[in-house]
Design an enzyme around this catalytic site. Structure first.
Site, PDB file in Angstrom:
ATOM      1  N   CYS A   2      38.506  61.330  33.835  1.00 53.23           N
ATOM      2  CA  CYS A   2      37.020  61.013  34.044  1.00 53.23           C
ATOM      3  C   CYS A   2      36.550  59.419  34.550  1.00 53.23           C
ATOM      4  O   CYS A   2      37.520  58.505  34.822  1.00 53.23           O
ATOM      5  CB  CYS A   2      36.344  60.718  32.734  1.00 53.23           C
ATOM      6  SG  CYS A   2      37.055  61.912  31.479  1.00 53.23           S
ATOM      7  N   ARG A  27      39.641  61.864  41.217  1.00 53.85           N
ATOM      8  CA  ARG A  27      40.329  61.841  39.736  1.00 53.85           C
ATOM      9  C   ARG A  27      40.240  63.135  39.243  1.00 53.85           C
ATOM     10  O   ARG A  27      41.085  63.412  38.348  1.00 53.85           O
ATOM     11  CB  ARG A  27      39.562  60.758  38.934  1.00 53.85           C
ATOM     12  CG  ARG A  27      39.935  59.462  39.655  1.00 53.85           C
ATOM     13  CD  ARG A  27      39.107  58.389  39.027  1.00 53.85           C
ATOM     14  NE  ARG A  27      39.429  58.138  37.578  1.00 53.85           N
ATOM     15  CZ  ARG A  27      39.987  57.213  37.437  1.00 53.85           C
ATOM     16  NH1 ARG A  27      40.378  55.943  38.243  1.00 53.85           N
ATOM     17  NH2 ARG A  27      40.228  56.621  35.945  1.00 53.85           N
ATOM     18  N   TRP A  73      36.208  65.067  32.836  1.00 54.60           N
ATOM     19  CA  TRP A  73      37.151  66.023  32.701  1.00 54.60           C
ATOM     20  C   TRP A  73      37.258  66.356  31.100  1.00 54.60           C
ATOM     21  O   TRP A  73      37.768  65.502  30.387  1.00 54.60           O
ATOM     22  CB  TRP A  73      38.340  65.338  33.131  1.00 54.60           C
ATOM     23  CG  TRP A  73      39.375  66.235  33.342  1.00 54.60           C
ATOM     24  CD1 TRP A  73      39.535  67.053  34.566  1.00 54.60           C
ATOM     25  CD2 TRP A  73      40.849  66.416  32.745  1.00 54.60           C
ATOM     26  NE1 TRP A  73      40.813  67.773  35.022  1.00 54.60           N
ATOM     27  CE2 TRP A  73      41.683  67.518  33.814  1.00 54.60           C
ATOM     28  CE3 TRP A  73      41.522  66.123  31.721  1.00 54.60           C
ATOM     29  CZ2 TRP A  73      42.791  67.920  33.102  1.00 54.60           C
ATOM     30  CZ3 TRP A  73      42.744  66.432  31.565  1.00 54.60           C
ATOM     31  CH2 TRP A  73      43.305  67.282  32.223  1.00 54.60           C
ATOM     32  N   ASN A  99      35.184  56.887  28.631  1.00 56.07           N
ATOM     33  CA  ASN A  99      36.618  57.225  28.987  1.00 56.07           C
ATOM     34  C   ASN A  99      37.495  57.124  27.921  1.00 56.07           C
ATOM     35  O   ASN A  99      37.466  55.924  27.156  1.00 56.07           O
ATOM     36  CB  ASN A  99      37.049  56.574  30.163  1.00 56.07           C
ATOM     37  CG  ASN A  99      36.447  57.174  31.515  1.00 56.07           C
ATOM     38  OD1 ASN A  99      35.807  58.161  31.542  1.00 56.07           O
ATOM     39  ND2 ASN A  99      37.112  56.682  32.636  1.00 56.07           N
ATOM     40  N   GLY A 100      38.347  58.146  27.515  1.00 54.95           N
ATOM     41  CA  GLY A 100      39.230  57.788  26.513  1.00 54.95           C
ATOM     42  C   GLY A 100      38.843  58.901  25.213  1.00 54.95           C
ATOM     43  O   GLY A 100      38.244  59.879  25.319  1.00 54.95           O
ATOM     44  N   GLU A 482      61.092  67.183  42.362  1.00 58.91           N
ATOM     45  CA  GLU A 482      59.685  66.804  42.944  1.00 58.91           C
ATOM     46  C   GLU A 482      59.175  67.992  43.850  1.00 58.91           C
ATOM     47  O   GLU A 482      58.107  67.999  43.864  1.00 58.91           O
ATOM     48  CB  GLU A 482      59.913  65.335  43.565  1.00 58.91           C
ATOM     49  CG  GLU A 482      58.595  64.820  44.193  1.00 58.91           C
ATOM     50  CD  GLU A 482      57.626  64.598  43.725  1.00 58.91           C
ATOM     51  OE1 GLU A 482      57.533  64.836  42.152  1.00 58.91           O
ATOM     52  OE2 GLU A 482      56.292  64.223  44.062  1.00 58.91           O
ATOM     53  N   LYS A 486      55.567  69.876  43.590  1.00 60.89           N
ATOM     54  CA  LYS A 486      54.441  70.084  44.427  1.00 60.89           C
ATOM     55  C   LYS A 486      54.221  71.065  44.804  1.00 60.89           C
ATOM     56  O   LYS A 486      53.010  71.400  45.001  1.00 60.89           O
ATOM     57  CB  LYS A 486      55.028  69.187  45.780  1.00 60.89           C
ATOM     58  CG  LYS A 486      55.272  67.924  46.030  1.00 60.89           C
ATOM     59  CD  LYS A 486      54.477  67.009  45.663  1.00 60.89           C
ATOM     60  CE  LYS A 486      54.493  66.399  44.279  1.00 60.89           C
ATOM     61  NZ  LYS A 486      53.777  65.474  43.795  1.00 60.89           N
ATOM     62  N   GLU A 489      52.177  72.559  41.547  1.00 66.03           N
ATOM     63  CA  GLU A 489      50.774  71.991  41.275  1.00 66.03           C
ATOM     64  C   GLU A 489      49.640  72.247  42.265  1.00 66.03           C
ATOM     65  O   GLU A 489      48.613  72.265  42.054  1.00 66.03           O
ATOM     66  CB  GLU A 489      50.944  70.406  41.007  1.00 66.03           C
ATOM     67  CG  GLU A 489      50.990  69.496  42.323  1.00 66.03           C
ATOM     68  CD  GLU A 489      51.151  68.183  41.657  1.00 66.03           C
ATOM     69  OE1 GLU A 489      52.069  67.305  42.082  1.00 66.03           O
ATOM     70  OE2 GLU A 489      49.971  67.585  40.999  1.00 66.03           O
ATOM     71  N   HIS A 505      75.053  78.381  35.794  1.00 66.99           N
ATOM     72  CA  HIS A 505      75.028  78.344  34.454  1.00 66.99           C
ATOM     73  C   HIS A 505      73.735  78.948  33.881  1.00 66.99           C
ATOM     74  O   HIS A 505      73.164  78.984  32.873  1.00 66.99           O
ATOM     75  CB  HIS A 505      75.094  76.745  33.953  1.00 66.99           C
ATOM     76  CG  HIS A 505      76.122  76.323  34.206  1.00 66.99           C
ATOM     77  ND1 HIS A 505      77.779  76.703  33.667  1.00 66.99           N
ATOM     78  CD2 HIS A 505      76.444  75.226  34.967  1.00 66.99           C
ATOM     79  CE1 HIS A 505      78.483  75.565  34.252  1.00 66.99           C
ATOM     80  NE2 HIS A 505      77.946  75.112  35.115  1.00 66.99           N
ATOM     81  N   LYS A 604      43.922  62.987  38.468  1.00 71.33           N
ATOM     82  CA  LYS A 604      44.675  61.932  39.188  1.00 71.33           C
ATOM     83  C   LYS A 604      45.252  61.173  38.006  1.00 71.33           C
ATOM     84  O   LYS A 604      46.437  60.847  38.111  1.00 71.33           O
ATOM     85  CB  LYS A 604      43.868  61.330  40.152  1.00 71.33           C
ATOM     86  CG  LYS A 604      44.677  60.429  40.885  1.00 71.33           C
ATOM     87  CD  LYS A 604      45.757  60.929  41.994  1.00 71.33           C
ATOM     88  CE  LYS A 604      46.694  59.826  42.504  1.00 71.33           C
ATOM     89  NZ  LYS A 604      47.830  60.598  43.017  1.00 71.33           N
TER      90      LYS A 604
HETATM   91  C1  F6R Z   1      51.971  64.933  40.556  1.00 71.23           C
HETATM   92  C2  F6R Z   1      51.578  63.662  40.005  1.00 71.23           C
HETATM   93  C3  F6R Z   1      51.603  63.427  38.427  1.00 71.23           C
HETATM   94  C4  F6R Z   1      52.012  61.855  38.131  1.00 71.23           C
HETATM   95  C5  F6R Z   1      51.883  61.790  36.720  1.00 71.23           C
HETATM   96  C6  F6R Z   1      52.284  60.195  36.512  1.00 71.23           C
HETATM   97  O1  F6R Z   1      51.818  64.949  41.882  1.00 71.23           O
HETATM   98  O2  F6R Z   1      50.988  62.927  40.575  1.00 71.23           O
HETATM   99  O3  F6R Z   1      52.899  64.294  37.981  1.00 71.23           O
HETATM  100  O4  F6R Z   1      52.945  61.450  38.736  1.00 71.23           O
HETATM  101  O5  F6R Z   1      50.728  62.249  36.188  1.00 71.23           O
HETATM  102  O6  F6R Z   1      51.087  59.439  36.947  1.00 71.23           O
HETATM  103  P1  F6R Z   1      51.402  57.822  37.201  1.00 71.23           P
HETATM  104  O7  F6R Z   1      52.290  57.740  38.164  1.00 71.23           O
HETATM  105  O8  F6R Z   1      49.977  57.495  37.628  1.00 71.23           O
HETATM  106  O9  F6R Z   1      51.834  57.434  35.794  1.00 71.23           O
END
Ligand code: F6R
Length: 609
Positions: A2, A27, A73, A99-100, A482, A486, A489, A505, A604
């Site tokens: 949010c 975000r 959100w 927020n929270g 990773e 990508k 997501e 395995h 985000k």
């Molecule tokens: C994936 C992504 C998330 C963040 C995770 C941690 O592309 O961005 O997996 O890496 O939510 O976020 P931070 O780094 O802000 O703690």
């Protein structure tokens, strides 16, 4: 997650608040709302959907020079207009954005319901608004009512409140969730992220835990929850060239992928010592002596940052010979961690606000552990709450999908591993070779970006694949994971990233004729074994796209496609290998027509646990 924006001053509040919220759109959110105060009282606008829907529904905006807004959100309650922020108390006297998450919301709600409250939404925020409203009804000032309510709240809250009887003031509070206050000419601003303040001012005050501030057009007054006055430092908001504008790029993700060479250069600036073959990290310097006593390193992080932590742990043990591991922060926080005085704990977080990472940090600190932070966001909670740390200086990362922060975080762990290695086993000659490798890195990254067209062609060929596998070995196992993240997501393709060794395995059963597999085959100690793993995959019909040295004829003879790696220092291959995987995921998502910068169901910064 949010976003919050607030304003009090000479301008029309609606305009400032909506444009601030727009800067926080990255975000992720599912509804938006604004409340303003004029001499006629509160004016409320809320809509499900994006800010555009809100502006369309209120083309003339709202009157008043004080206003607060929110992009929500959903956490408590569905995505409905009733659940949108701002929320007012039940007599529509005060309104808040928040927020929270309030953990003790049910107890508070029950108490208020027993006292006659009939709530209009399912949210915890409305309960908080009613608590504050009842304080104001009893004759308290808005600030005192907010202090009173915050003392009763368990959980997290970054909140801003307005009172319809006072068109000159905002009250802001912080427990857990970040809030920053911008001090401008003729107006003051509040936001959940300094990025929203940049067009208006470069002077900000960051609220600390348990602080409440009263804000007018000309200044702020801050107290703690015991009503003791708090002196606040005015900090500078750093403006960076690669700010929140798309420029010529169609998406922030692509822009941020291409910003990586510059981000790496910025992250390294002034941190390499070519003469002694070592690295210096400003935030660690004053604790150098303590670092000699460190016998173990435990990184902790979530998501992409966890993968950068895993690379860091590998480099730390491989080169510095310091036992190191990377823990999922969400698990670390709840597993009753054993905290040891000779261990350095390192939290990694792009945003510096991930609730699980902060919760692990607090648990370790509570037990007396020494905690360092690696983050991209200056002034974030991680940077404020750690004992020492370093910024990665990747620049604002707007796309929900992390790219440049990942490589910059890996780089930070490289610098740290190099520093540790030079205080232990690594010779000056080997240290200098590593430094030279790091100095050449951004140029090599530019060469990797030149293969964007090939990555796009591969993406178009495999865009409809049911499943995609990514394999690596050593420091590149987390890079494979990773790459898979990508693709999951932003392109919503089921994918797994594993060690090549793990295939036999179990996961090998997934491989069928034509299954796409990305393989990371840098020319290091892992290569021989990796080739064995690739032969197994090939024998089952996999189509292999490899990232391998340009002159690696053997790999070429096994796989179907090769993205060539330029000659590089072995420690930096995880950073170079990440690039084609980012570009591939981008182009698969593009081919599928998905919302690349705001993937479904994701935000985000994950500020809830
Ligand atoms: C994936 C992504 C998330 C963040 C995770 C941690 O592309 O961005 O997996 O890496 O939510 O976020 P931070 O780094 O802000 O703690």
């Amino acid at each position: 997650m949010c976003g919050i924006m607030g304003y009090v001053g000479r301008e029309v509040a609606w305009d400032v608040v909506v444009s601030g919220l727009r800067r926080l759109e990255y975000r992720g959110y599912d509804s938006a709302g604004v409340v303003t105060v004029s001499e006629k009282g509160l004016h409320l606008a809320r809509r499900v959907g994006h800010l555009a829907a809100l502006q369309e529904a209120f083309p003339a905006g709202l009157p008043g020079k004080v206003g607060i807004g929110h992009t929500r959100w959903a956490t408590h309650g569905g995505v409905t207009e009733e659940n949108c922020h701002p929320h007012a108390d039940l007599r529509d006297r005060i309104a808040i954005v928040h927020n929270g998450i309030i953990d003790n919301v049910e107890a508070l709600r029950a108490e208020l319901v027993a006292a006659g409250a009939k709530f209009r939404s399912e949210t915890d925020t409305e309960v908080l608004a009613e608590l504050i409203g009842r304080g104001v009804d009893k004759g308290l000032s808005l600030r005192d009512a907010v202090v009173g309510a915050m003392k009763r709240v368990e959980g997290t809250a970054g909140l801003v409140a307005v009172d319809k009887k006072d068109a000159e003031r905002l009250v802001v509070a912080r427990i857990g969730s970040p809030v920053v206050i911008g001090l401008g000419e003729g107006g003051s601003y509040v936001a959940s992220d300094a990025l929203a303040l940049r067009p208006y001012t470069d002077r900000m005050v960051v609220l600390d835990e348990g602080e409440v501030a009263e804000i007018t057009a000309t200044g702020i007054k801050t107290v703690d929850l015991e009503q003791r006055s708090r002196e606040k430092r005015i900090e500078k908001i750093l403006h960076q060239a690669d700010d929140a504008d798309l420029g010529d790029f169609p998406h922030f993700m692509l822009k941020e992928i291409h910003e990586q060479p510059a981000a790496l250069d910025r992250s390294m600036r002034g941190r390499l010592d070519a003469v002694v073959g070592s690295a210096r990290l400003g935030g660690l310097q004053q604790h150098e002596q303590r670092l000699f006593d460190i016998r173990q390193v435990v990184f902790f992080a979530c998501g992409t940052s966890l993968y950068s932590a895993q690379v860091g742990a590998y480099l730390m043990s491989r080169y510095a010979r310091v036992p190191a591991q990377a823990e999922d922060a969400a698990e670390l926080a709840v597993k009753n961690p054993i905290v040891d005085r000779h261990t350095l704990y390192i939290g990694i977080s792009q945003s510096g606000e991930t609730a699980d990472t902060l919760s692990a940090l607090r648990e370790i600190k509570l037990r007396g552990g020494l905690v360092a932070g690696i983050t991209n966001v200056v002034g974030s909670s991680l940077s404020r709450e750690t004992d020492l740390g370093t910024y990665v200086h990747a620049g604002p990362e707007i796309s929900v999908c992390s790219t440049k922060a990942f490589t910059a975080q890996v780089l930070a762990t490289e610098l740290l591993a190099l520093r540790f290695a030079r205080t232990r086993d690594l010779s000056a000659t080997d240290g200098r070779a590593w430094v030279a490798g790091l100095e050449a890195l951004s140029g090599q990254m530019r060469l990797m970006l030149e293969h964007a067209e090939t990555c796009k062609k591969l993406a178009l060929r495999f865009a409809d694949a049911r499943f995609t596998l990514f394999v690596g070995r050593g420091a590149n196992v987390p890079v494979a994971a990773e790459g898979a993240l990508k693709l999951k997501e932003i392109a919503y393709v089921p994918a797994e990233g594993l060690s090549g060794a793990a295939m036999k395995h179990g996961p090998l059963a997934l491989i069928d004729h034509g299954s796409p597999v990305w393989a990371l085959v840098p020319p290091d100690e892992t290569r021989e074994r990796m080739l064995g793993n690739l032969r197994e995959l090939k024998a089952r019909g996999a189509i292999i796209m490899a990232v391998a040295a340009a002159d690696d004829a053997e790999t070429k003879s096994i796989v179907d496609y090769v993205i060539p790696l330029p000659p590089h220092h072995p420690a930096v291959s995880p950073i170079l290998n990440a690039v084609p995987l980012q570009l591939y995921a981008y182009h698969v998502a593009l081919a599928k027509g998905y919302n690349i910068d705001k993937p479904r169901n994701l935000a985000k910064s994950v500020t809830v646990m």
